[in-house]
Write an enzyme that holds these catalytic residues in place. Structure first.
Site, PDB file in Angstrom:
ATOM      1  CB  SER A 286     -19.962  12.895  20.441  1.00 12.35           C
ATOM      2  OG  SER A 286     -20.164  11.872  19.500  1.00 12.35           O
ATOM      3  NE  ARG A 332     -12.879   8.898  16.290  1.00 15.88           N
ATOM      4  CZ  ARG A 332     -13.216   8.304  17.407  1.00 15.88           C
ATOM      5  NH1 ARG A 332     -12.316   7.647  18.092  1.00 15.88           N
ATOM      6  NH2 ARG A 332     -14.437   8.378  17.848  1.00 15.88           N
TER       7      ARG A 332
END
Lengths: 640, 256, 269
Positions: A286, A332
């Site tokens: 995660s 990201r």
């Protein structure tokens, strides 16, 4: 079927559009709802929540899953959390801020109205899920806890340990199970949708293949909802589950649904690096780990010491160095490319030098091992199980991997594709994330589509069909499509080559990852566009499927899915080549700043490319939906 | 990273639900210890396909231990030898060179073999359909922070909710009972304030549905040992007492 | 019960036709969980009896006592006392019979529940695993409950025939507990039978005592660890106590002496 990209965005100021839509939409009265049959394909977050809610409302719903149970869908693997503009932390969050962060995170390539609606209903999702018994993490006072996540400066992410996706999916699945138990929803399990049937310009139903008996059958309905997930498995190695595939969306595309922005794929920065050649999938850790972990590589590419013996001044905390204000929480795409640059520069760590360190030593010193265990215990255990290394003692090794696909079937504001009556929800559509998705937003979008958007928008279309007959499965078009599907699968059986479908999938994945992965350029894409058809030809002549087609045959299932990945892979490369700019998950090395950052071209490319199937995978037809921004102003995304 | 050599896989093959079934032996000359057990089966399957033989059918999907699709009885243990792990999380480093590894499907009347190692676990869904939910129609929910839930309660609920529905408890139970599954599902919802309204109706409905398919709990504790999420059999005790209470409370409610 | 593979949509699985309300016990007992409750409650009655019986029997070690103007074996007086409980509210011996009925009822229910659960569990796995299981925590006691239970029931029948009815004891004198026990257990095979049976009983109680807490839902993180200790304690107590009698008889510690008591006691009803 002609393509008409009318986004049907309601009138009014941005913040009022959704309310205006609800106020003015056409409804179906409760007694008439049971006259309508709706097919929902896929039972992940979007599919299960849509099927449950539509069943609850009184429609006749038939849900299809190719799993044994709706609860297996890959939504279950989401770890980090779900965003919502609740502002429970009083840190300045609001619907507008969530909307703005999402648009900005998506690099200004998402439709404003959709994203604003997503931010609005995010609040209802949390209420709904808590009422349904999702055990979100809590503070000692009993109120909901939040954590921060990449791409945001507020803490708005709700989580249930490292298993948020699991808990939300179980929540949605339980609602679906309730409707199945009550008889409002019919569930077909181990059934794969293999084609869409259109009659008289509207979607009339689907053709399925029973994975247990190999039988093909047709199902008609007033409306069909595809919630079939993303196509990240086109890379072969991805964090997606083994069965994730593009077939649902792709078959609809071949029947006339436009496919939007296929080149927008997300690479997740924190996955466990590949360990060897025959690895079947990658495992994601995660992103929430970046809250407390610090990412670094040794400054010296030839470093051979163990991580804890490398002194501070010989470490390069490159995210903190390059992006001081966001640091380890940079979005990201930004952190993925930074990791790739480090590894490409030879500074990678681990036996194959294919990773970077994610180090918790400082957090453990500061907070104690117990706090870290409380927050990330199951992720640490998972890491240790896979690598055999204990992350409480040595830093984790991470590397980016394909994770999510922002592209998907083009849908309008009502989530209808370009085929009337065919809807698309969740990761399978393109609508809300633009060129890049922020962490903890996928769960939000799936549930928003299924619980709070589709049940409203679908009545707009259905109301037109009240008391009008629709063709049933005896219509010749159903027979024709079903025969085509049957022939296609018989064809795979008959090739009789030498290689199983996994071989071709692996080869295809390599081409796509090398040329259409984190870093793309025209030469590579051209190369991919010539290599893919050659490999596809080989697939068509050298595929070998053993076993029978009248009983469970996982090889045959795989063959059908890989076949569709070939065509999708072509479209991805085509789209990537076409988009002469860098934005979000799409990075063209020709278009970067001097510092190696993505360089967008808002003048020429602020549009959605919606591709039409032409019958030849090498020559798709491009349509454009220009993105109009009323509220947001283009700016260069900067996380420095 | 090192290599394991000379493994023998003894795998159950069965053509269909009514087929007889038999063990088939396969030699694995070499495999890296970094490979997962399912990757070993993938490699074997690719080899079988190339040899023109039918691939071994087994259920699997996420390969990170959360979807609950994978099953397999490996060397007499459900989900194989690692504690707190699903089959997909077993790595070859758990085994030694020269080992014979026996793989069987899960066996229970409620889990008929579909083919080879794949079984049907639909009865677990039937239990949920009977009552494993909180009735909360979409749209009517109050604010999420309206009812504070003490952290230990939320944590205990989460411990039970971690169940992945793989059915290892049934497979491992000498009686083929699904008590751990059912009790975990009950504890998840029954511990939360939101679950109280339907608590006893749920307990009664789910326990009685479970009875239609599965054996009875005789407190061996094998289920807890096999559970990839290490869910505690304390939940079974809670289920039992809730079921007893449900028989009183539901009667009272019906008499009103 | 066996699940067949039907293809086709699943729907309406939780819709139940309205059924007639059954009496509480029948309704509750119809499920496996209900039967386990019955197993546990009757098990508690059994454990209580076994422990009480064992403690009463310890009077063997008190030997002869003086009572009134005669001398008698303490355990014989105790035997008579059991018949006298609640006299004169109840006639002589009636309370003992009530207790016996409770025990018989508990035994019958315990056996029936055990039998039906065994049948259920056999049906729940019609096809066995084809290779040996590698059990992780299921212990010898938990896996042999059925066998230890059968041994205990058979022993119980023998025990009644031996020391209550006297059929299996050629030298039986009604009411002379000390004497009967000595004569019976002096036979070496009988002594061995008693020891074996009581070890089986101990094993049965070791799992039963722990298990009943689970079946009754008596679970609390605070005392759960004590459940194992209690089970070990109960099993040890019963095995040590009960096995001491045949050993003591064989060792000559318990030895009937007709001259030690007055004749009147001997002839008591």
């Amino acid at each position: 079927m002609t393509i008409n990209l009318d986004s049907k965005i309601p009138d009014g100021p941005l913040a009022d559009k959704w309310q205006n839509f609800i106020a003015n939409e056409k409804l179906v009265n409760p007694a008439n709802k049971r006259k309508f049959k709706i097919i929902v394909v896929g039972t992940g977050l979007a599919g299960a929540s849509a099927a449950a809610t539509l069943g609850e409302l009184g429609y006749q719903v038939e849900a299809f899953t190719f799993h044994d149970s709706p609860r297996r869908a890959h939504s279950i693997a989401a770890q980090g959390g779900i965003n919502a503009a609740k502002n429970y932390q009083g840190d300045g969050d609001s619907v507008h801020r969530l909307f703005y962060d999402t648009i900005k995170g998506g690099d200004f390539r998402a439709r404003e109205a959709n994203v604003h609606r997503l931010a609005e209903v995010s609040v209802d999702i949390i209420d709904q899920m808590v009422a349904q018994g999702v055990p979100f993490a809590r503070e000692y006072g009993g109120l909901l806890d939040n954590r921060s996540f990449g791409g945001a400066q507020v803490s708005r992410t709700f989580y249930a340990r490292g298993q948020t996706g699991q808990q939300l999916l179980i929540g949605a699945y339980q609602q679906l199970a309730r409707q199945i138990g009550l008889g409002n929803v019919k569930l077909w399990n181990r059934m794969e949708m293999v084609d869409v049937v259109n009659i008289d310009g509207r979607c009339a139903g689907i053709v399925t293949r029973d994975l247990m008996t190999g039988e093909f059958s047709s199902h008609s309905a007033h409306a069909v909802v595809l919630a079939t997930g993303g196509y990240g498995n086109v890379f072969y190695l991805s964090t997606n589950a083994m069965a994730c595939n593009v077939t649902g969306a792709w078959r609809a595309h071949r029947r006339g649904a436009a496919f939007a922005n296929p080149c927008y794929t997300q690479i997740h920065p924190t996955c466990i690096p590949q360990a060897d050649d025959f690895q079947s999938k990658l495992t994601l850790m995660s992103e929430s780990l970046r809250n407390d972990g610090r990412i670094w590589v040794p400054k010296n590419p030839d470093e051979t010491r163990r991580a804890d013996q490398v002194p501070e001044d010989e470490r390069d905390y490159y995210l903190e160095r390059i992006y001081p204000s966001f640091g380890n929480l940079a979005p990201r795409d930004v952190s993925s490319r930074a990791a790739k640059r480090m590894v490409d520069a030879g500074q990678g760590v681990g036996p194959l030098k294919n990773g970077v360190y994610l180090d918790f030593a400082e957090a453990i010193d500061r907070l104690g091992e117990d706090t870290i265990r409380e927050r990330y215990g199951n992720l640490f255990d998972m890491y240790e199980r896979i690598t055999g290394e204990n992350p409480y003692e040595v830093p984790m090794r991470i590397y980016p991997a394909s994770h999510y696909t922002m592209g998907g079937l083009w849908v309008d504001y009502e989530l209808m594709t370009t085929i009337p009556g065919l809807y698309c929800a969740g990761e399978a559509n393109f609508s809300d994330h633009g060129a890049n998705r922020l962490g903890a937003s996928a769960l939000m979008q799936g549930l928003s589509d299924g619980y709070f958007v589709l049940p409203y928008t679908i009545s707009q279309y259905l109301s037109e069909w009240l008391n009008k007959p629709i063709p049933d499965t005896s219509h010749e078009q159903f027979a024709k499509v079903q025969a085509e599907a049957t022939d296609r699968f018989k064809g795979y059986m008959a090739i009789g080559g030498t290689r199983g479908p996994d071989h071709f999938h692996r080869e295809l994945g390599k081409i796509i990852w090398d040329y259409c992965g984190m870093d793309r350029n025209a030469t590579g894409l051209e190369k991919a566009l010539s290599e893919i058809p050659a490999l596809h030809e080989e697939f068509k002549t050298d595929l070998k499927v053993t076993g029978s087609d009248t009983n469970v045959n996982q090889t045959l299932e795989k063959a059908g899915r890989v076949d569709d990945f070939f065509e999708l892979g072509m479209l991805m490369c085509k789209d990537a080549l076409n988009r002469e700019e860098s934005c979000g998950g799409h990075f063209r090395s020709e278009h970067q700043t001097d510092e190696g950052e993505a360089l967008r071209n808002d003048d020429d490319f602020a549009y959605v490319s919606a591709w039409e199937w032409s019958g030849d995978m090498a020559n798709p037809i491009e349509h454009k939906e220009q993105l109009e921004y009323e509220v947001v102003h283009f700016q260069t995304r900067s996380y420095k | 990273m090192s290599t394991l050599t000379n493994l023998t896989l003894k795998i159950w093959r069965q053509d269909g639900p009514t087929g007889q079934g038999r063990f088939e032996s396969h030699q694995i000359p070499e495999i890296s210890d970094e490979a997962s057990f399912l990757e070993l089966l993938d490699i074997l399957n690719e080899r079988l396909i190339e040899e023109g033989k039918e691939a071994i059918v087994f259920d699997h999907d996420c390969r990170e231990g959360i979807c609950g699709t994978c099953s397999l009885m490996i060397d007499g243990q459900a989900h194989g030898p690692s504690k707190g792990a699903a089959t997909c999380q077993i790595h070859m480093r758990t085994f030694n060179s020269g080992d014979e590894i026996v793989v069987e499907p899960w066996r229970a009347a409620a889990f008929p073999v579909i083919k080879d190692l794949m079984v049907d676990r639909a009865p677990l869904d039937r239990i949920i359909e009977a009552g494993g939910y909180i009735t909360a129609p979409t749209g009517g929910a109050p604010d999420a922070n309206l009812i504070p839930i003490p952290k230990p309660v939320a944590d205990a609920s989460m411990d039970a909710a971690a169940c992945i529905g793989c059915g290892a408890c049934v497979a491992a139970c000498p009686n083929g009972a699904a008590s751990l599954f059912t009790s975990a599902k009950l504890a998840h919802l029954n511990l939360l304030p939101q679950g109280q309204a339907e608590r006893y109706k749920r307990a009664e409905a789910m326990v009685e549905k479970m009875d239609e398919y599965f054996g009875s709990c005789t407190n061996h504790g094998e289920c807890q040992a096999a559970c990839p999420k290490e869910i505690s059999i304390d939940n079974i005790a809670i289920m039992n007492i809730d079921y007893l209470k449900s028989k009183f409370k539901n009667r009272k409610l019906l008499d009103r | 019960m066996a699940q067949t593979l039907n293809r086709g949509p699943v729907s309406g699985t939780a819709v139940k036709p309205p059924s007639k309300k059954k009496p509480f016990f029948v309704d509750f007992y119809s499920t496996a969980v209900g039967k386990k409750y019955v197993m546990a409650i009757t098990g508690i009655i059994g454990i209580g009896f076994v422990i009480g019986h064992m403690i009463g029997n310890l009077k063997m070690y008190l030997g002869v006592v003086t009572e009134g103007d005669g001398r008698a074996y303490d355990i014989d007086i105790y035997g008579e006392f059991l018949r006298q409980i609640l006299v004169p509210i109840l006639p002589h011996g009636v309370f003992l019979w009530i207790m016996r009925f409770v025990l018989i009822g508990a035994l019958v229910l315990h056996l029936h529940a055990a039998y039906s659960l065994t049948v259920l569990n056999r049906k729940a796995r019609p096809v066995k695993y084809q290779t040996p299981r590698d059990y992780q925590v299921a212990n010898f006691a938990s896996r042999t409950m059925r066998w230890t239970g059968i041994i205990v029931v058979l022993f119980l029948a023998w025990h009644l025939a031996d020391l209550t009815w006297g059929w299996a004891n050629p030298d039986f004198v009604k009411g002379a507990v000390y004497r009967n026990l000595d004569t019976s257990l002096s036979r070496l095979p009988v002594a061995i039978l008693y020891i074996v049976a009581n070890i089986a009983l101990g094993i049965h109680l070791f799992h039963g005592t722990w298990s009943l807490f689970q079946s009754l839902g008596w679970s609390s993180p605070r005392f759960n660890q004590w459940r194992r200790y209690l089970a070990t304690g109960v099993a040890t107590l019963v095995v040590v106590g009960n096995c001491s009698f045949p050993i003591a008889v064989q060792a000559g510690i318990i030895d009937y002496n007709p001259d030690a008591v007055t004749a009147t006691q001997e002839a008591a009803p």
